[in-house]
Design an enzyme around this catalytic site. Sequence first.
Site, mmCIF file in Angstrom:
data_model
loop_
_atom_site.group_PDB
_atom_site.id
_atom_site.type_symbol
_atom_site.label_atom_id
_atom_site.label_comp_id
_atom_site.label_asym_id
_atom_site.label_seq_id
_atom_site.Cartn_x
_atom_site.Cartn_y
_atom_site.Cartn_z
ATOM 1 N N ASP A 1 -6.946 -0.282 4.009
ATOM 2 C CA ASP A 1 -5.777 -0.463 3.147
ATOM 3 C C ASP A 1 -5.500 0.848 2.420
ATOM 4 O O ASP A 1 -6.148 1.177 1.430
ATOM 5 C CB ASP A 1 -6.033 -1.589 2.138
ATOM 6 C CG ASP A 1 -4.778 -1.983 1.373
ATOM 7 O OD1 ASP A 1 -3.789 -1.216 1.408
ATOM 8 O OD2 ASP A 1 -4.769 -3.065 0.750
ATOM 9 N N HIS B 1 -3.483 -3.719 4.724
ATOM 10 C CA HIS B 1 -2.944 -4.430 3.560
ATOM 11 C C HIS B 1 -2.475 -5.809 4.034
ATOM 12 O O HIS B 1 -1.278 -6.062 4.151
ATOM 13 C CB HIS B 1 -1.787 -3.603 2.988
ATOM 14 C CG HIS B 1 -1.370 -3.972 1.607
ATOM 15 N ND1 HIS B 1 -2.221 -3.925 0.525
ATOM 16 C CD2 HIS B 1 -0.171 -4.394 1.117
ATOM 17 C CE1 HIS B 1 -1.564 -4.284 -0.560
ATOM 18 N NE2 HIS B 1 -0.323 -4.581 -0.230
ATOM 19 N N SER C 1 -1.422 -7.998 -2.935
ATOM 20 C CA SER C 1 -0.669 -6.821 -3.336
ATOM 21 C C SER C 1 -0.208 -6.970 -4.787
ATOM 22 O O SER C 1 -1.037 -7.157 -5.677
ATOM 23 C CB SER C 1 0.496 -6.581 -2.374
ATOM 24 O OG SER C 1 1.026 -5.283 -2.531
#
EC number: 3.4.14.11
Length: 757
Positions: free
Chosen positions: A468, A498, A348
Amino acid sequence: MRFNQYSYINFPKENVLSELKKCGFDLQNTANHKDSLETFLRRFFFTYQDTNYPLSILAADKKTDLLTFFQSEDELTADIFYTVAFQLLGFSYLVDFEDSDVFRKETGFPIIYGDLIENLYQLLNTRTKKGNTLIDQLVSDGLIPEDNDYHYFNGKSLATFSNQDVIREVVYVESRVDTDQKGLSDLVKVSIIRPRFDGKIPAIMTASPYHQGTNDKASDKALYKMEGELEVKLPHKIELEKPQLNLVQPQGKAELIAEAEEKLTHINSSYTLNDYFLPRGFANLYVSGVGTKDSTGFMTNGDYQQIEAYKNVIDWLNGRCRAFTDHTRQRQVKADWSNGKVATTGLSYLGTMSNGLATTGVDGLEVIIAEAGISSWYNYYRENGLVTSPGGYPGEDFDSLAELTYSRNLLASDYIRGNEAHQADLEKVKAQLDRKTGDYNQFWHDRNYLLNAHKVKAEVVFTHGSQDWNVKPLHVYQMFHALPTHIHKHLFFHNGAHVYMNNWQSIDFRESINALLTKKLLGQETDFQLPTVIWQDNTAPQTWLSLDNFGGQENCETFSLGQEEQAIQNQYPDKDFERYGKTYQTFNTELYQGKANQITINLPVTKDLHLNGRAQLNLRIKSSTNKGLLSAQLLEFGQKKYLQPYPAILSARTIDNGRYHMLENLCELPFRPEAQRVVTKGYLNLQNRNDLLLVEDITADEWMDVQFELQPTIYKLKEGDTLRLVLYTTDFEITIRDNTDYHLTVDLAQSMLTLPC
């Protein structure tokens, strides 16, 4: 379980024998297979004084235990070898499997019985049912000494460094940026955990603005209401300037001392991939960056000032920047323990910083492992001229992220002294990010790493999930294609959301990264090379395949959308609008069921297809007014088993990252029945229908021809499957929630869906 082995390296026979001997497996090339297997197993069970016992509790076949087999005149067969091998890997004979040949085929077992010594060597490099490779399990149990020196097996570093007696220290790197304009370079706190070693070692660096803590309360207050009208924008072409980075020079002198003075105590959270590498001789560095607790400066979220400060840590590891012992800047320490070679890790925002760092071309950065990283911040908070939210976080925008990560405010004195200036800086950010139009502008241009992708020198490993919708697949797709052609690049494209994937049962991700970093950072000469794309097959559990590319397909499959005109009503009754706004999950469910304001088109799949790249919609469309928001989702529709987006725990705390060190859960994406699966989606402001940088008028009730690319993906469809295309306006999870009374009309006869296959 299925075996998907990408980390194994084929070595010459003499290397195999040498490595086995160093681990105590003194096998002779001339011995018969049965004797060699017994020799191997008696060493394998080194924790037993009486090795007859573990042999007696394993089975050779349904009638004979292994000890009895070795005492007999019976010959070793392929079936007996496989039966024993599976038991060594943690599978229970007659419980997990009965027929070794059937089980071998079901699991995709990578070893073909033949040369027993090579078979046993590969077996040691194969993952067990609980997640470790067999050699790692044995080393964890004490097969070879924990002597704080490097030992290699099949081109990978083994866990022979103590993870208990380590050096834990803190330094403050002098950056080359002054984000708060105080006339002094910003300091960046670096938390270091490194094994004791007489020589120089490489570093695993995680650049994480979250590491020193987050200000969730302030961030929540900064969230936006998504309800509002879609802006009617004045037509114009967007002009941009080349981003600029102003650097500052070091100031003053500092006494050079031998060691850091601040000891690192507990850290907020380590990354288990880093934990894995620590006892294998890699220093772990955690860096929060400018604007975070115990560092100085403003939180500039994503721009090259933030990137530069992280880069300066790599510069320090290579002797090009200074690091002070504390904020007085009076004493400095050198990274004389560092060999100058660095890899970055994290998912991320952490993976985003890896992308940004790579585009600086900094010397010493050998490998980035960018997991679900952003490549252009515009595409995180905006899409095709629309204000959007990351999936799962409606109302978040750049300023709420800045509040979240400006952890300096968690320190009372910093809050008292600096919050007023921080809030003033935040007001500038709010003006620049432009939530009114959703257009690309200089603010976003300054945070677009694709512009500098040509500078990348490091080897690049991406991981990203097809599901995601937070950091959408477009980010990795664009970065993947923007890299210079001579760069070694690799993508693990899984079917999760994610999420991290380093603790999944089905793939030897950690071991593959070990092989890569041992080669690149420790200088071990091997011919290890990951495939360009390693893709998780969506049609079966625990199945991975190698592909040559992500996108770039020459062939396409086209679907006609119909023969009539259909309309999408934008406005909902107040009750439904409020209901969807409170719980966007309800909206998603009803959208998939065909209960929202939408056009639903079912498209039968008449032959096997392998979608790879960006699906494209060619639509003839008109709006009843001078604005229009178009959302699209492509589903595989029909009750069947699909991979789920979030990994489930298969066994708790069974993966050992060293020697009883940082045990973690073994996980995998479940494969279970659902009514549908999202294949891809996308959002478009019809005023930006031809180009992101071109805003055009919409004339009410005038037809427009629109080419609309959806998020890139890789997805396999079989003959007889059904695709469902859903066209609608407001997406209550992602887009602005405009409830004005207008409608879009689509001429389906003049519209089509194109899939690159």
